[in-house]
Design an enzyme around this catalytic site. Structure first.
Site: not given
Ligand code: NDP
Length: 483
Positions: A185, A240, A259, A293, A390
């Site tokens: 996804k 989170e 990750e 990240c 972050e």
């Molecule tokens: P999220 O953790 O919310 O999203 C990452 C992925 O998980 C997306 O595909 C999201 O779907 C999906 N997702 C969201 N909620 C759930 C759930 N309960 N169960 C399973 N999958 C879920 O990150 P965001 O993209 O919203 O970014 C928010 C924060 O995350 C950023 O500000 C940053 O701090 C951090 N981040 C860290 C990354 C890293 O590489 N370590 C990368 C990206 C973000 P969808 O987005 O479609 O809702």
């Protein structure tokens, strides 16, 4: 002395004619595109123009994708020799290279990152991951992981929006090389390159069901995580959501890799080569709008060089070109979503409120779209939110230290442990510091360098497991020996 050497760049726009975006997309299940029921818009964050409508994956879509992945695993992929699997991966890698320009333009339109970065970093690295793992497919027993390893079966993979195609490659390539099939996804705001990748799978004649792509939001991700037909979960995203997933998977037999976030220290010791350090401090935090990240988001300066570094850093930051991501001269593109822009603004406002001093590079931000000027905060203390949380944007928090040990202690004073940077001309100091830092990836006299052969991952709240290299491969195999 005032810098008199300045010149204007002529516009150098990349053409978008190379991509054709459909008005509406479905899911990719069992080797075919299947219609979705509900849709949501995906927009270009640099212009707020709607690019297409993306399907919101439901329970029945996820069920169908898992069923198709299981069937492909049982009937085809697990029966195929590593040598044959490798041929498909090589084919995918070559097609990605052939269609590199299309991928780069699409990524920039959907994500907001500068074309220079999608063209020179995201797409070549994504292809490199497929090439690298194609090489492992027929040599798994020689990877030093044991001779009786087996794939998990069906892997559920959930990826974020900051490097959409590259994160797909980090997940899909090792899974397929090890003999698993996948249900992936992409993030809600950046699904287009994953859907183009689905076309590449068709073009490579990958057996139906080996790769399935279900688009959607967090609720679709949760359906994948909780699906009883999935054997392994691989997630990249926020700490989170990583914790929610860890709790959901804990009572099951699913294998898991996470990750998550980071708050990397980039430590400049007094004996560092200052000009080189400044260049990579800029790369460390402003690459990909700081949506990284492992970004070097906490700059730790030894006190006696702090003034010089900050003065040179501001001069350099004033030259960062912010604007149209499709212009080949642009350094800093658009923030990926309005939601993320609000988060960056909120944390920056917390920096002001807690007494840190804000300085933003003078630049004109476009009127439409989501933008944030490259910014640094000085006078940051360890208790400030901008030193602990972050920000995931083009915002750098600057702290100082007197002794090397104080620098290390401050660097480690974080719940995260993904990456760190060390700047020193003394090899012994670099080795000493790297042994004390609690971070999965440590760069010395450079920053943000990635390679498929090199394992990437963190300690503490930055996640579990590694991606890339032999370590990353091991996450997609069971029965791995760790001697
Ligand atoms: P999220 O953790 O919310 O999203 C990452 C992925 O998980 C997306 O595909 C999201 O779907 C999906 N997702 C969201 N909620 C759930 C759930 N309960 N169960 C399973 N999958 C879920 O990150 P965001 O993209 O919203 O970014 C928010 C924060 O995350 C950023 O500000 C940053 O701090 C951090 N981040 C860290 C990354 C890293 O590489 N370590 C990368 C990206 C973000 P969808 O987005 O479609 O809702």
């Amino acid at each position: 002395m005032e810098d008199k050497l300045s010149f204007e760049y002529a516009p150098a726009p990349e053409s978008r004619a190379v991509v054709s975006i459909k008005p509406k997309y479905g899911h990719f299940i069992g080797g075919k595109f299947v219609a979705g029921t509900k849709h949501f818009p995906t927009i270009n964050p640099a212009t707020e123009e709607t690019l297409s409508a993306i399907a919101l994956g439901s329970k029945s879509d996820v069920d169908a994708a898992v069923k198709s992945a299981r069937k492909a695993y049982v009937t085809t992929w697990s029966k195929m020799s590593g040598k044959e699997r490798g041929k498909y991966l090589f084919r995918i890698a070559r097609i990605m290279q052939e269609r590199a320009r299309e991928f780069a333009v699409l990524e920039t339109l959907d994500n907001g990152k500068p074309i220079r970065e999608s063209r020179d970093v995201d797409v070549p690295l994504a292809a490199a991951h497929f090439f690298y793992h194609a090489g492992w497919a027929d040599k798994l027993e020689f990877a030093g992981l044991g001779t009786s390893t087996k794939p998990h079966g069906v892997a559920g993979q959930i990826i974020p929006w900051n490097f959409p195609l590259l994160m797909l490659a980090w997940k899909v390539a090792p899974a397929l090389a090890a003999g698993n099939t996948v249900v992936l996804k992409p993030a809600e705001t950046t699904s287009l390159t994953a859907l183009l990748f689905a076309e590449v799978c068709q073009q490579a004649e990958l057996p139906a069901g080996v790769v399935n792509i279900v688009t959607g939001d967090g609720s679709t991700g949760a359906l994948i995580v909780n699906h009883p037909g999935i054997d392994k979960i691989a997630f990249t995203g926020s700490t989170e959501v990583g914790k929610i997933i860890a709790r959901a998977v804990a009572p099951t037999k699913k294998s898991i890799t996470l990750e998550l976030g980071g708050k990397a220290a980039n430590i400049v010791f007094e004996d560092a080569a200052i000009d080189e350090a400044v260049e990579e401090i800029v790369n460390g935090i402003f690459f990909n709008q700081g949506h990284v990240c492992c970004a070097g988001s906490r700059l730790l300066l030894q006190e006696n060089v702090a003034e010089e570094v900050l003065s040179k850093l501001k001069t350099r930051m004033a030259k960062i070109r912010v604007g149209d991501p499709m212009d080949k001269n642009t350094d800093l593109g658009a923030i990926n979503s309005h939601e993320q822009l609000l988060k960056i603004r909120e944390l920056s406002a917390a920096g002001d409120l807690e007494g840190a001093e804000r300085w933003s590079a003078p630049c004109e931000l476009p009127g439409k779209g989501f933008w944030f000027a490259p910014t640094i905060f000085t006078g940051v203390t360890q208790s400030h939110r901008i030193a602990r949380e972050e920000i995931f944007g083009p915002v750098l928090s600057v702290l100082t230290f007197r002794t090397p040990q104080e620098g290390i202690d401050k660097a480690n004073n974080t719940p995260f442990g993904l990456s760190a940077g060390i700047w020193s001309e003394k090899g012994s100091k670099v080795l000493w510091a790297s042994q004390q830092l609690r971070a999965g990836v440590i760069w010395a006299n450079t920053f943000n360098k990635f390679d498929p052969t090199s394992p990437f991952g963190g300690y503490k709240e930055s996640g579990w497991g590694r991606e890339g290299g032999r370590h990353g491969l091991s996450a997609y195999l069971k029965g791995v020996s760790h001697e």
